[in-house]
Every structure is written in structure tokens, then in C-alpha cells.
Write an enzyme that holds these catalytic residues in place. Structure first.
Site, short mmCIF file in Angstrom:
data_model
loop_
_atom_site.label_atom_id
_atom_site.label_comp_id
_atom_site.label_asym_id
_atom_site.label_seq_id
_atom_site.Cartn_x
_atom_site.Cartn_y
_atom_site.Cartn_z
N ALA A 44 99.67 55.68 60.74
CA ALA A 44 98.24 56.93 61.01
C ALA A 44 98.04 56.55 58.54
O ALA A 44 97.64 56.28 57.91
CB ALA A 44 98.31 58.00 60.90
N HIS A 263 101.33 38.45 70.20
CA HIS A 263 100.99 38.20 69.12
C HIS A 263 100.87 35.92 69.26
O HIS A 263 100.12 35.24 69.65
CB HIS A 263 102.12 38.21 67.81
CG HIS A 263 101.69 39.39 67.33
ND1 HIS A 263 100.69 40.44 67.59
CD2 HIS A 263 103.12 40.25 66.77
CE1 HIS A 263 100.77 41.50 67.04
NE2 HIS A 263 101.86 41.29 66.40
N ARG A 487 117.42 29.95 59.10
CA ARG A 487 116.81 29.40 59.82
C ARG A 487 116.92 30.07 61.66
O ARG A 487 115.93 29.65 62.64
CB ARG A 487 117.00 27.86 60.44
CG ARG A 487 116.13 26.96 59.00
CD ARG A 487 116.54 25.84 59.34
NE ARG A 487 115.04 25.65 59.86
CZ ARG A 487 114.90 24.47 61.07
NH1 ARG A 487 116.39 24.56 61.79
NH2 ARG A 487 113.47 24.34 61.86
#
Length: 515
Positions: A44, A263, A487
Site C-alpha cells: 500500500a 508473468h 548469467r
């Protein structure tokens, strides 16, 4: 190239206001009450209050909008202001507007499972509009453990009787298929699907939304967007930092639940889906569900899990591994990196690997979609040609570019890698568009659900990953260590190579407008 006219923020917001107010769903004249459940929490103060402030500042909210915070803590609006204002980035010139904003804020303290507290909240909201028509938006910035009690009390006590009601639910939407179905069934028993907004902030990213326009508004991509031309698709989400003292929450979910199952899978759907009948929310989501139904459960042989360790040559946080975070349980086997290969088993994509990879404490911050095309048939350049790639860079430096071969200057036919640059940030220089949370909250005000997750999407996404997640939870396989700032595990590169991705390592995109 025609000279680009830089637009001020005021001009851009004016264009956005015009678009919003012309829409049938944006009830500018109505009273709106935006209720933040969990107003004392981190989400919030860091995201929701700042986002509502930015929308208010730029004149993008309906004029008669009130913001009501609700949480168990005994707080005042001044307390909320002290917590959240550092994240507002307000300038001295904006102080008068800031005072206007907080004058429209109020706060109610109460328990999440106490009906009397919700009656008090409802009375407070009724007093704000005194019987006039009012719409209510409830944002659940809460842990999923209290969703059932909160949604039940909202539905029984706090619904507007004179306007519409919408509820925004934050991820995680459960831990697996069973818990997600249980949560979905509970919420669906209380609210209609058109009232429920399951928010995945990645669907609010400009370049993620741009995927649909790139695919379906450009003739050149249609004929080549298939298994005959595309060798593999790589969807990447990389963060250059670790958990940094917040590992307790992350350890409960891990990188697959946190990033990959939502996602990256949502981006995969936008790449793989067929053209929808229209841009209406349900038409788009229907096509995404069709893609998910064509994906089998993840096979463990197509998965690599990693966990970062400290870099002895690093500085600061980089010297700490995941297990050095004091909030992480000792000996945790939770993965901070994952790579997985999925296959969309339909006519368009049969046999094309979709490689999802995500991780923390990696070498860069990057989120992108990369389509690698097949080798040119009939090579006449003595194996000097590299594969073409179309890259949609979501963050940072939003861009679209095509990696292609051109002739190196000189007397001979020597190919070299170059790019066809469609850099988004340069084409729209100085244009300040809403960020992901701003865009998605505006979508809720407008009643647009295109960029929110529908219950059947959620069910199919969990179906794909639940068997793998259960196996990991039960067997607790030891993740492969990788150094902070690298990586990721080399085994992930080997997996990608095995399924058909060719990493040349000879090319790095350079923004030509910054040379």
C-alpha cells in the site's frame, strides 16, 4: 525521418483524459470510493498510495473520488501520509495538489474477520456520498490467508447499493491448483466474474500490451509467426539483486510461483495466441486460454533450478548468497533461478520450444521476449550468418529490434550482425505514459478486464506447473549454485542449446541514439 515533437506531461495527460472521458465505461460524474484493504502494509505505501496520487495529480481519476484506507493498525491519515509520501516523488510545486489529495483520504481501523468492523467501514463510506450514486473499488493488498474472511465480509456488508462494485485481488492466487481453485471458487461464490480483477502488474507494462499490436497490426509478421520459421521463443525475466533481507516471504513461494507461473506464462500466451475476434476483454482472454490448454505439464527433465551464492570478488550485497540472508531458513533449497521448456501442442507451434527463464542476483535487469528464427536455407556465405531474432524489450529501455545480417563495408561479401531498430523510447521521446499499476487501476475504473487474469486462465496456468511444484516441495532437490552477478547456472544454457536455441555470444544490442 520526420522530426518528433516532444510532448509535455500536461499534454500527454490531456490526451489520456480525452480518451478516458470519451469511453462509455468511465463514469466521470459519479462518486467513486477506492478502498485499500491492508492500507498499513508495504504494498500500500510503496505502490498503491503513490499510484493513486499520480493518477490524482495528473487529473486521470474521476473528479469525485475518495480514498479510504482500512487495516487492523490504529492509524490516522497523517500516519499513512508519513509512511507513503516518501514514495510519491512530489515536487514543491505540487504541494497544493498534495494537500487536496490527502483531504480526500480517510482511514478506518478494524479487524479482517469481524462483521462489526465492516459495518463501521460501510457507515463511513455511506457518509462520503450521502445517498448519491457511488461506485466502490476494493483493493485487497493483503496476504491470501485472510482473503476468504475479507471478501465474505465485503460482500455481506460493504457493497454499494447505488453503483457498481469491483474487487482487485493481488497475486499469489494460491500455491497450487488445489488452493487456487479453492480461492477462486470462494471468490466466485461472492462476486460475478466481471467484478473480479486478478492483478498481474506485468500485464500493465507498455511493451507487453504492445505485443498484440505488433503481431496483429503488421502484415509482415503474420506469415512468419509459426513453427516453419521460428526455431524457438525465449521469455526472460532477470533481476540484478537478491532478496536483501526480504527472503522470508520469497522462500515461501520461490521463483517459479513468484515469476514464471504468472508473468512469463502470460507473455507466452500473448506471443502464441491466435488473433482474437476483437480487442474486447473476453475475446482476448478466450484465445489465451486456448493456448494454455495446448501446453502439457512441465517435465522435470526440461527444468533447471539454481540458487545464488556470494561472489567473493563482489562488493556489498553481492558477497552474500541466498542462504546468508538472515530471513531465509537455514539450509533452504528454494530456487532463486529457474529455466523451463514448454511446448504449445497445436498446428502453429508444434515442436517449437518456449524457454522460460527467470532469476535473482543475475548480471543485469532485463525482461524481454526473444523469437529466434530458423537458419537460412541454402547457405552461400560459408556459415558466417547468424540466426535472425526479433526482440521485444519490456524493461529497461523499452525497445523492439530485429537482429539481422548485413554486408560488412568493404570489397567482399562478408556478412555481419546488425539491427533494424524500432526503439520505443526514441520514437516516443519525452512521452510520459502511465506505469503498469497506473494503467491497471485505470482499467478497473473503466471496467476493462483485458489485462487481468480470468479464473479459467488461472486454473490452466496452475495445471501446467502444479505437478512440478509438488515434486520440488516433496523431494527438495538441491538447486545448482550460481555466483551473484553471473548469467545463472551454465546448465540452463546447456538446456537451451539442447532444445534448439543457438547462443552466439557475439552480438550485443546498442541503442544507436545514445552513441
Amino acid at each position: 525521418m520526420a522530426e518528433q515533437v516532444a510532448l509535455s506531461r500536461t499534454q500527454v495527460c490531456g490526451i489520456l483524459r480525452e480518451e478516458l472521458y470519451q469511453g462509455d465505461a468511465f463514469h466521470q460524474a459519479d462518486t467513486h470510493i477506492f478502498i485499500i484493504m491492508g492500507a498499513s502494509g508495504d504494498l500500500a505505501k510503496k505502490k498503491i498510495y503513490p499510484t493513486i496520487w499520480w493518477l490524482f495529480r495528473d487529473g486521470l481519476l474521476p473528479e469525485d473520488t475518495f480514498i479510504v484506507g482500512y487495516a487492523r493498525s490504529r492509524l490516522t491519515v497523517d500516519d499513512i501520509r508519513k509512511q507513503s509520501e516518501p514514495f510519491f516523488k512530489a515536487t514543491p510545486e505540487e504541494r497544493p495538489k498534495l494537500e487536496e489529495f490527502f483531504a480526500r483520504n480517510s482511514y478506518v481501523a478494524g479487524q479482517y474477520d469481524d462483521p462489526a468492523s465492516y459495518k463501521h467501514l460501510n457507515s463511513h463510506m455511506n457518509a462520503l456520498h450521502q445517498g448519491m450514486q457511488a461506485n466502490r473499488l476494493f483493493y485487497l493488498a493483503l496476504p491470501p490467508t485472510v482473503y476468504e474472511a475479507v471478501t465474505k465480509n465485503i460482500q455481506e456488508t460493504c457493497m454499494s447499493q447505488t453503483g457498481w462494485n469491483r474487487i482487485i485481488v493481488e497475486k499469489p492466487f494460491g500455491r497450487d491448483l488445489q488452493s487456487s481453485n479453492q480461492l477462486s471458487n470462494h471468490i466466485s461464490s461472492l462476486f460475478r466474474e466481471d467484478q473480479i480483477y486478478r492483478i498481474d502488474h506485468y500485464l500493465g507494462k507498455e511493451m507487453v500490451q504492445n505485443l498484440m499490436v505488433l503481431r496483429f497490426a503488421n502484415r509482415i509478421f503474420g506469415p512468419i509467426w509459426n513453427r516453419d520459421n521460428i526455431a524457438c521463443v525465449i521469455l526472460t525475466f532477470k533481476e540484478p539483486f537478491g532478496t536483501e533481507g526480504r527472503g522470508g516471504y520469497f522462500d515461501e513461494f520461490g521463483i517459479i510461483r513468484d515469476v514464471m507461473q504468472n508473468h512469463l506464462l502470460q507473455m507466452l500466451c500473448l506471443v502464441a495466441m491466435e488473433k482474437p475476434a476483437s480487442t474486447d476483454s473476453d475475446d482476448v482472454r478466450d484465445e489465451k486460454v486456448k493456448v494454455l490448454k495446448c501446453i502439457s505439464e512441465v517435465e522435470t527433465s526440461n527444468v533447471v533450478l539454481g540458487q545464488y551464492v556470494g561472489n567473493p570478488n563482489g562488493e556489498g550485497e553481492a558477497t552474500n548468497g541466498y542462504l546468508d540472508d538472515p530471513t531465509v531458513p537455514r539450509g533452504s533449497t528454494t530456487a532463486t533461478f529457474a529455466a523451463a521448456v514448454l511446448y504449445v501442442e497445436n498446428e502453429r507451434w508444434d515442436g517449437v520450444p518456449f524457454i522460460l527463464r527467470c532469476g535473482k542476483a543475475l548480471n543485469e535487469r532485463k525482461a524481454e521476449v526473444r523469437l529466434q528464427f530458423r537458419d537460412v536455407a541454402g547457405d552461400i556465405f560459408h556459415q558466417q550468418c547468424k540466426r535472425n531474432e526479433l526482440v521485444i524489450r519490456v524493461q529497461p529501455n523499452e525497445a523492439v529490434y530485429t537482429k539481422m545480417m548485413t554486408k560488412k563495408p568493404g570489397m567482399f561479401f562478408n556478412p555481419e550482425e546488425s539491427e533494424l531498430d524500432l526503439t520505443y523510447g526514441n520514437r516516443y521521446k519525452n512521452v510520459k505514459l502511465p506505469d503498469a499499476y497506473e494503467r491497471l487501476i485505470l482499467d478497473v475504473f473503466c471496467g476493462s478486464q483485458m489485462h487481468f487474469v480470468r479464473s479459467d486462465e488461472l486454473r490452466e496456468a496452475w495445471r501446467i506447473f502444479t505437478p512440478l511444484l509438488h515434486k520440488i516441495d516433496q523431494e527438495k532437490p538441491q538447486p545448482i549454485p550460481y555466483v551473484y552477478g553471473s548469467r545463472g547456472p551454465t546448465e540452463a544454457d546447456e538446456l537451451m542449446k539442447r532444445v534448439g536455441f543457438q547462443y552466439e555470444g557475439t552480438y550485443k544490442w546498442v541503442n544507436p541514439h545514445k552513441l
